[in-house]
Design a protein around this motif. Structure first.
Motif, PDB file in Angstrom:
ATOM      1  N   TYR A 198       5.477 -14.731  -2.896  1.00 27.84           N
ATOM      2  CA  TYR A 198       4.584 -14.573  -4.048  1.00 27.84           C
ATOM      3  C   TYR A 198       3.389 -13.699  -3.653  1.00 27.84           C
ATOM      4  CZ  TYR A 198       1.051 -16.018  -7.518  1.00 27.84           C
ATOM      5  OH  TYR A 198       0.062 -16.033  -8.475  1.00 27.84           O
ATOM      6  N   TRP A 199       2.755 -14.041  -2.529  1.00 28.81           N
ATOM      7  CA  TRP A 199       1.625 -13.242  -2.055  1.00 28.81           C
ATOM      8  C   TRP A 199       2.044 -11.823  -1.704  1.00 28.81           C
ATOM      9  CZ3 TRP A 199      -0.082 -17.662   1.702  1.00 28.81           C
ATOM     10  CH2 TRP A 199      -0.829 -18.608   0.978  1.00 28.81           C
ATOM     11  N   HIS A 200       3.219 -11.703  -1.098  1.00 28.99           N
ATOM     12  CA  HIS A 200       3.703 -10.382  -0.693  1.00 28.99           C
ATOM     13  C   HIS A 200       3.889  -9.492  -1.925  1.00 28.99           C
ATOM     14  CE1 HIS A 200       5.248  -7.685   2.306  1.00 28.99           C
ATOM     15  NE2 HIS A 200       6.319  -7.434   1.572  1.00 28.99           N
ATOM     16  N   GLY A 201       4.433 -10.079  -2.988  1.00 27.60           N
ATOM     17  CA  GLY A 201       4.604  -9.316  -4.219  1.00 27.60           C
ATOM     18  C   GLY A 201       3.284  -8.984  -4.889  1.00 27.60           C
ATOM     19  N   GLN A 202       2.310  -9.876  -4.755  1.00 27.41           N
ATOM     20  CA  GLN A 202       0.985  -9.658  -5.356  1.00 27.41           C
ATOM     21  C   GLN A 202       0.195  -8.572  -4.645  1.00 27.41           C
ATOM     22  OE1 GLN A 202      -1.238 -13.369  -5.357  1.00 27.41           O
ATOM     23  NE2 GLN A 202      -1.259 -13.343  -7.587  1.00 27.41           N
ATOM     24  N   HIS A 203       0.279  -8.545  -3.318  1.00 24.52           N
ATOM     25  CA  HIS A 203      -0.652  -7.740  -2.526  1.00 24.52           C
ATOM     26  C   HIS A 203      -0.036  -6.552  -1.789  1.00 24.52           C
ATOM     27  CE1 HIS A 203      -4.001 -10.550  -3.091  1.00 24.52           C
ATOM     28  NE2 HIS A 203      -3.130 -11.525  -2.923  1.00 24.52           N
ATOM     29  N   ILE A 204       1.285  -6.520  -1.636  1.00 21.78           N
ATOM     30  CA  ILE A 204       1.910  -5.425  -0.894  1.00 21.78           C
ATOM     31  C   ILE A 204       3.083  -4.821  -1.674  1.00 21.78           C
ATOM     32  CG2 ILE A 204       3.205  -4.792   1.195  1.00 21.78           C
ATOM     33  CD1 ILE A 204       1.491  -6.797   2.738  1.00 21.78           C
ATOM     34  N   CYS A 205       4.034  -5.649  -2.075  1.00 21.89           N
ATOM     35  CA  CYS A 205       5.237  -5.151  -2.753  1.00 21.89           C
ATOM     36  C   CYS A 205       4.986  -5.088  -4.256  1.00 21.89           C
ATOM     37  CB  CYS A 205       6.432  -6.050  -2.415  1.00 21.89           C
ATOM     38  SG  CYS A 205       8.027  -5.327  -2.855  1.00 21.89           S
ATOM     39  N   PHE A 206       4.038  -4.226  -4.636  1.00 22.17           N
ATOM     40  CA  PHE A 206       3.656  -4.098  -6.040  1.00 22.17           C
ATOM     41  C   PHE A 206       4.831  -3.613  -6.894  1.00 22.17           C
ATOM     42  CE2 PHE A 206      -0.172  -2.713  -3.547  1.00 22.17           C
ATOM     43  CZ  PHE A 206      -0.897  -3.878  -3.726  1.00 22.17           C
ATOM     44  N   PHE A 207       4.736  -3.891  -8.198  1.00 18.89           N
ATOM     45  CA  PHE A 207       5.767  -3.418  -9.125  1.00 18.89           C
ATOM     46  C   PHE A 207       5.841  -1.888  -9.098  1.00 18.89           C
ATOM     47  CE2 PHE A 207       7.041  -2.050 -13.435  1.00 18.89           C
ATOM     48  CZ  PHE A 207       8.312  -2.580 -13.454  1.00 18.89           C
ATOM     49  N   THR A 208       4.669  -1.237  -9.162  1.00 22.06           N
ATOM     50  CA  THR A 208       4.621   0.216  -9.021  1.00 22.06           C
ATOM     51  C   THR A 208       3.856   0.555  -7.740  1.00 22.06           C
ATOM     52  OG1 THR A 208       2.607   0.320 -10.354  1.00 22.06           O
ATOM     53  CG2 THR A 208       4.701   0.643 -11.492  1.00 22.06           C
ATOM     54  N   LYS A 209       4.303   1.577  -7.067  1.00 22.07           N
ATOM     55  CA  LYS A 209       3.676   2.071  -5.837  1.00 22.07           C
ATOM     56  C   LYS A 209       3.485   0.965  -4.793  1.00 22.07           C
ATOM     57  CE  LYS A 209       1.289   5.849  -8.171  1.00 22.07           C
ATOM     58  NZ  LYS A 209      -0.011   6.521  -8.461  1.00 22.07           N
ATOM     59  N   PRO A 210       4.567   0.312  -4.361  1.00 26.12           N
ATOM     60  CA  PRO A 210       4.426  -0.705  -3.305  1.00 26.12           C
ATOM     61  C   PRO A 210       3.865  -0.093  -2.028  1.00 26.12           C
ATOM     62  CG  PRO A 210       6.735  -0.111  -3.633  1.00 26.12           C
ATOM     63  CD  PRO A 210       5.970   0.519  -4.763  1.00 26.12           C
ATOM     64  N   ASP A 211       3.114  -0.893  -1.296  1.00 25.51           N
ATOM     65  CA  ASP A 211       2.452  -0.430  -0.069  1.00 25.51           C
ATOM     66  C   ASP A 211       3.421  -0.542   1.107  1.00 25.51           C
ATOM     67  OD1 ASP A 211       0.641   0.354   1.817  1.00 25.51           O
ATOM     68  OD2 ASP A 211      -0.577  -1.479   1.730  1.00 25.51           O
ATOM     69  N   CYS A 212       4.478   0.256   1.063  1.00 24.55           N
ATOM     70  CA  CYS A 212       5.530   0.177   2.083  1.00 24.55           C
ATOM     71  C   CYS A 212       5.041   0.451   3.514  1.00 24.55           C
ATOM     72  CB  CYS A 212       6.676   1.120   1.731  1.00 24.55           C
ATOM     73  SG  CYS A 212       7.556   0.649   0.222  1.00 24.55           S
ATOM     74  N   PRO A 213       4.106   1.375   3.724  1.00 21.60           N
ATOM     75  CA  PRO A 213       3.654   1.617   5.101  1.00 21.60           C
ATOM     76  C   PRO A 213       3.064   0.381   5.773  1.00 21.60           C
ATOM     77  CG  PRO A 213       3.028   3.457   3.711  1.00 21.60           C
ATOM     78  CD  PRO A 213       3.555   2.391   2.795  1.00 21.60           C
ATOM     79  N   ASN A 214       2.459  -0.524   4.982  1.00 24.13           N
ATOM     80  CA  ASN A 214       1.858  -1.730   5.566  1.00 24.13           C
ATOM     81  C   ASN A 214       2.720  -2.975   5.393  1.00 24.13           C
ATOM     82  OD1 ASN A 214      -0.750  -0.862   6.656  1.00 24.13           O
ATOM     83  ND2 ASN A 214      -1.213  -0.291   4.542  1.00 24.13           N
ATOM     84  N   CYS A 215       3.991  -2.783   5.075  1.00 22.41           N
ATOM     85  CA  CYS A 215       4.879  -3.915   4.815  1.00 22.41           C
ATOM     86  C   CYS A 215       5.552  -4.397   6.100  1.00 22.41           C
ATOM     87  CB  CYS A 215       5.952  -3.515   3.811  1.00 22.41           C
ATOM     88  SG  CYS A 215       7.164  -4.815   3.535  1.00 22.41           S
ATOM     89  N   PRO A 216       5.402  -5.671   6.453  1.00 24.34           N
ATOM     90  CA  PRO A 216       6.022  -6.193   7.669  1.00 24.34           C
ATOM     91  C   PRO A 216       7.534  -6.373   7.545  1.00 24.34           C
ATOM     92  CG  PRO A 216       4.939  -7.969   6.476  1.00 24.34           C
ATOM     93  CD  PRO A 216       4.589  -6.702   5.758  1.00 24.34           C
TER      94      PRO A 216
END
Length: 252
Positions: A198-216
Motif C-alpha cells: 500500500y505504501w509502495h503504491g502511494q509513494h513510489i509505484c505511482f499510477f502515473t510516472k512511477p519512481d522506478c529509479p528509487n524502487c527496491p
C-alpha cells in the motif's frame, strides 16, 4: 540477474514481502483503531482523502455522541456531519443500516463476535452489509482480529500487477484470493504485505510516472524490465535500502 524477472509469480510475491519488509520495516500487529472505527472509517474513506475521512468520522461522533445517537439521528443530519466524504447522502443511510442490523442481531454496537467466527463466515457477514466490500471486510478481520486474510486495494493491486505477482487481467476482487494463496496463512506476514505494498503504491509505484529509479523491487519487476531493461549493478547499488521519512509520512 535477468533470471529474477522470470521467477514464478509466487516467488515474486514472497521476494516482494522480504524486500519491502526490510525497506519499510516490520510492523507492530497492534490494531491501529477499534473494530467499529475501522469498519466505519474505511466505509467513509472511499474516494476520500485520509484527512477528510478522519474529519467526517470525528464530526459524526461530535454531533451525535455515540453509535446510538448516530443511529437515531435524522439521516439528512448525519449526511451533513459526514459531508467531507465523497458520497455523504449514500454513506449516511448505509452507516445507519449497519448499526441497525448490529443492534438487532448482536444487541450492541460491537464486532467482537467476529473474533470467534471462522474467516469465511466473518467475510460473508461483513460483505452482506451495505457498502462493505471484500477489501473493507478483510481490513477489519486482519487488522483487528488477526485473521489470515489479505486486503487488496488499488495500490496493492497495481504493484502486484507491475511486479508480476498476478496477471494483467486479474481483477482487484480476484487478487484477494490469488495473492493470499501465494503467502503463508500468517496474519503478521499478511499485515506487513498489505501495508508495505500500500505504501509502495502511494509513494513510489505511482499510477502515473512511477519512481522506478528509487524502487527496491526493480531487480525482479516486470514493469521495470519492460521500460528500462534489466537493472544494472550500478542501478541496484544506487537504490535506497530503507524508506526515507523526508519523502513522506507513512499513514498507519
Amino acid at each position: 540477474m535477468t533470471d529474477a524477472y522470470s521467477l514464478p509469480a509466487a516467488d515474486k510475491t514472497w521476494q516482494d514481502h522480504v524486500v519491502l519488509n526490510e525497506f519499510f520495516g516490520p510492523l507492530d500487529p497492534k490494531p491501529r483503531r477499534t473494530p467499529m472505527r475501522e469498519l466505519i472509517s474505511t466505509l467513509l474513506s472511499h474516494r476520500t482523502t485520509h484527512h477528510d475521512e478522519e474529519l467526517a468520522y470525528d464530526r459524526m461522533l461530535e454531533a451525535f455522541g455515540d453509535w446510538e445517537g448516530v443511529l437515531a439521528a435524522p439521516t439528512a443530519d448525519l449526511a451533513h456531519a459526514i459531508r467531507t466524504t465523497r458520497w455523504p447522502d449514500t454513506q449516511a443511510p448505509r452507516i445507519q443500516e449497519i448499526l441497525r442490523r448490529l443492534k438487532a442481531e448482536q444487541g450492541s454496537f460491537t464486532l467482537d463476535f467476529l473474533a470467534d467466527w471462522p474467516v469465511e463466515k466473518g467475510l460473508e457477514w461483513l460483505t452482506d452489509m451495505p457498502g462493505i466490500g471484500l477489501k473493507t471486510a478483510s481490513l477489519v478481520l486482519l487488522f483487528n482480529y488477526q485473521k489470515p486474510v489479505l486486503p487488496v486495494d488499488t495500490h496493492v493491486h497495481r504493484v502486484a500487477q507491475r511486479v508480476g505477482m498476478i496477471g494483467p487481467k486479474v481483477s482487484v476482487e480476484k487478487a484477494h484470493q490469488v495473492l493470499l494463496a501465494q503467502l503463508p496463512k500468517d496474519a503478521l506476514v499478511l499485515l506487513n504485505f498489505h501495508k508495505h505494498n500500500y505504501w509502495h503504491g502511494q509513494h513510489i509505484c505511482f499510477f502515473t510516472k512511477p519512481d522506478c529509479p528509487n524502487c527496491p523491487l526493480k531487480g525482479f519487476c516486470n514493469y521495470y524490465l519492460e521500460h528500462y531493461g534489466p537493472a544494472t549493478a550500478e542501478a541496484l547499488a544506487a537504490t535506497p535500502t530503507q524508506w526515507d521519512i523526508k519523502r513522506g509520512t507513512l499513514q498507519h
